[in-house]
Design a protein around this motif. Structure first.
Motif, mmCIF file in Angstrom:
data_model
loop_
_atom_site.group_PDB
_atom_site.id
_atom_site.type_symbol
_atom_site.label_atom_id
_atom_site.label_comp_id
_atom_site.label_asym_id
_atom_site.label_seq_id
_atom_site.Cartn_x
_atom_site.Cartn_y
_atom_site.Cartn_z
ATOM 1 N N VAL A 227 0.874 -1.211 0.085
ATOM 2 C CA VAL A 227 0.015 0.101 0.116
ATOM 3 C C VAL A 227 0.816 1.308 0.209
ATOM 4 O O VAL A 227 1.965 1.288 0.540
ATOM 5 C CB VAL A 227 -0.999 -0.125 1.290
ATOM 6 N N ILE A 228 0.358 2.281 -0.347
ATOM 7 C CA ILE A 228 0.991 3.357 -0.500
ATOM 8 C C ILE A 228 0.198 4.681 -0.046
ATOM 9 O O ILE A 228 -0.566 4.735 -0.223
ATOM 10 C CB ILE A 228 1.523 3.854 -2.228
ATOM 11 N N VAL A 229 1.037 5.435 0.889
ATOM 12 C CA VAL A 229 0.319 6.424 1.554
ATOM 13 C C VAL A 229 0.935 7.625 1.385
ATOM 14 O O VAL A 229 2.347 7.953 1.444
ATOM 15 C CB VAL A 229 0.359 6.257 3.143
ATOM 16 N N VAL A 230 0.326 8.582 0.853
ATOM 17 C CA VAL A 230 0.830 9.829 -0.274
ATOM 18 C C VAL A 230 0.233 11.036 0.264
ATOM 19 O O VAL A 230 -1.119 11.231 0.414
ATOM 20 C CB VAL A 230 0.822 9.639 -1.558
ATOM 21 N N SER A 231 1.217 12.138 0.355
ATOM 22 C CA SER A 231 0.724 13.456 0.480
ATOM 23 C C SER A 231 1.056 14.194 -0.828
ATOM 24 O O SER A 231 1.946 14.326 -1.171
ATOM 25 C CB SER A 231 1.384 14.344 1.626
ATOM 26 N N ALA A 232 -0.185 14.104 -1.661
ATOM 27 C CA ALA A 232 0.120 14.234 -3.177
ATOM 28 C C ALA A 232 0.892 15.659 -3.435
ATOM 29 O O ALA A 232 0.163 16.708 -2.877
ATOM 30 C CB ALA A 232 -0.947 14.180 -3.943
ATOM 31 N N VAL A 233 1.571 15.753 -4.284
ATOM 32 C CA VAL A 233 2.255 17.031 -4.551
ATOM 33 C C VAL A 233 1.285 18.118 -5.469
ATOM 34 O O VAL A 233 1.399 19.448 -5.206
ATOM 35 C CB VAL A 233 3.613 16.910 -5.530
ATOM 36 N N VAL B 239 0.322 23.981 -3.362
ATOM 37 C CA VAL B 239 -0.687 22.887 -3.115
ATOM 38 C C VAL B 239 -2.114 23.389 -3.085
ATOM 39 O O VAL B 239 -2.293 24.359 -2.408
ATOM 40 C CB VAL B 239 -0.227 21.896 -1.981
ATOM 41 N N ASP B 240 -3.157 22.663 -3.576
ATOM 42 C CA ASP B 240 -4.345 23.091 -3.400
ATOM 43 C C ASP B 240 -5.323 23.256 -2.025
ATOM 44 O O ASP B 240 -5.836 24.211 -1.848
ATOM 45 C CB ASP B 240 -5.455 22.265 -4.349
ATOM 46 N N VAL B 241 -4.612 22.366 -1.142
ATOM 47 C CA VAL B 241 -4.916 22.535 0.198
ATOM 48 C C VAL B 241 -4.828 23.789 0.778
ATOM 49 O O VAL B 241 -5.870 24.390 1.664
ATOM 50 C CB VAL B 241 -4.358 21.214 1.189
ATOM 51 N N CYS B 242 -3.707 24.737 0.724
ATOM 52 C CA CYS B 242 -3.563 26.027 1.019
ATOM 53 C C CYS B 242 -4.367 26.999 0.654
ATOM 54 O O CYS B 242 -4.945 28.002 1.138
ATOM 55 C CB CYS B 242 -2.218 26.189 0.962
ATOM 56 N N VAL B 243 -4.703 26.606 -0.600
ATOM 57 C CA VAL B 243 -5.563 27.692 -1.245
ATOM 58 C C VAL B 243 -7.047 27.718 -0.792
ATOM 59 O O VAL B 243 -7.675 28.619 -0.541
ATOM 60 C CB VAL B 243 -5.994 27.151 -2.734
#
Length: 323
Positions: A86-92, A168-172
């Motif tokens: 499994v891969i756990v990722v904080s997407a760029v 990153v969109d999360v900050c938008v």
């Protein structure tokens, strides 16, 4: 719990392991971190502790992709080839990270996002779950604190500078929540500067330049931990402590100490890295064990710290400094 860090040797070892050779409580998990700041160190600890609490022997292959889509894609491809379960990722990037995540999914390796992810339509196709503290709520909560302070001070048109992480969109989304809260209480507010500065040194120098150009700013908001601490230090370096304040994002030892000091940092909002790491790992285990997929978005609490007592309590609860 066994830990295996990212390396060519580690990847080749994993590649030689057959599925049959793994014990039932073994879990080979690949993890990416978006940068090297304290939040991701907290996530790392949360993944490790989560593994212990779930009774899993973790073999972790991990790397800091440094917000680089190409590095992220290369690492994900190597994880798939090496036999990660499994891969756990904080997407760029909402767009740029899609292809690599899609390749992993199509190779039969489930992907769990945390903190940041890809576009919603693509998430539905290629991601098992997305563990996240809602970014709009995140920004809205700290915006409410700022708006209340401006109201109390009688500032109907406050001038605000932002040090952002909006690559990153999360900050938008954080900023949209922040501005929504301001608009409800002080609609005359003005964002006089909004510049990217997430690494501490850059945040300090960028903040100082903004103050020089706009000496009558009322407040800074940092959209990330490095930006927040940088804003506070820039205010102090420019002799503006007591007349200019900072509002923060994320909680670290240094930010907690700033809130305790009380002369610059007014408050911060936080999603615990450790809690998010545990939550993401739980979803990863569910994916590996082929449990029925629940809601795609798995929420993590968003916490607000507005007093010295709250900051001291955080410091006491986090002696290692990991958020």
């Amino acid at each position: 719990m066994r830990l295996l860090k990212a390396s060519l040797l580690g990847l080749s070892v994993l590649a030689s392991m057959s599925a049959a050779a793994r014990a039932a409580d073994d879990l080979v998990v690949g993890v990416t971190y978006l940068d090297a700041q304290g939040f991701y160190a907290g996530v790392r600890k949360g993944v490790q502790v989560g593994g212990t609490e779930l009774g899993k022997n973790l073999q972790i292959i991990e790397t800091n992709v440094a917000a680089d889509v190409a590095k992220e894609a290369s690492f994900i491809d190597r994880l798939v080839s090496a036999g990660a379960q499994v891969i756990v990722v904080s997407a760029v990037s909402p767009e740029g990270s899609v292809k690599a995540i899609k390749r992993a999914n199509e190779a039969g390796v489930p992907v769990v996002c945390y903190n940041t992810c890809i576009r919603e339509d693509d998430m539905k196709k290629y991601v098992y779950a997305y563990a996240v503290g809602d970014p709009f709520t995140f920004g809205y909560k700290i915006g409410q604190v700022a708006a209340a302070d401006f109201e109390k001070a009688g500032k109907k048109e406050p001038k605000i500078a932002i040090l952002n992480c909006e690559f990153v969109d999360v900050c938008v989304q954080r900023r949209k929540g922040f501005e929504k809260a301001l608009g409800e209480k002080v609609p005359g507010y003005k964002i006089v500067a909004n510049q990217e500065a997430t690494i501490l040194d850059k945040a300090i120098t960028t903040g100082e330049k903004i103050i020089t150009a706009n000496p009558d700013i009322d407040a800074f908001w940092g959209e990330s931990g490095g930006a927040s601490l940088g804003a506070a230090k820039a205010i102090r370096n420019q002799g503006k402590a007591g007349t200019m304040v900072a509002y923060g994002s994320d909680m670290t030892t240094e930010i907690a100490q700033e809130i305790v000091a009380g002369d610059v940092m007014r408050a911060t909002v936080d999603v615990s890295g450790q809690a998010l790491g545990k939550l993401a790992l739980t979803q990863a285990v569910n994916a590996v064990e082929k449990k029925p997929q629940g809601a795609l978005i798995v929420p993590n609490p968003v916490d607000l710290y507005t007093s010295a007592d709250q900051a001291r309590a955080w410091l006491a609860a986090h002696p290692d400094g990991l958020p």
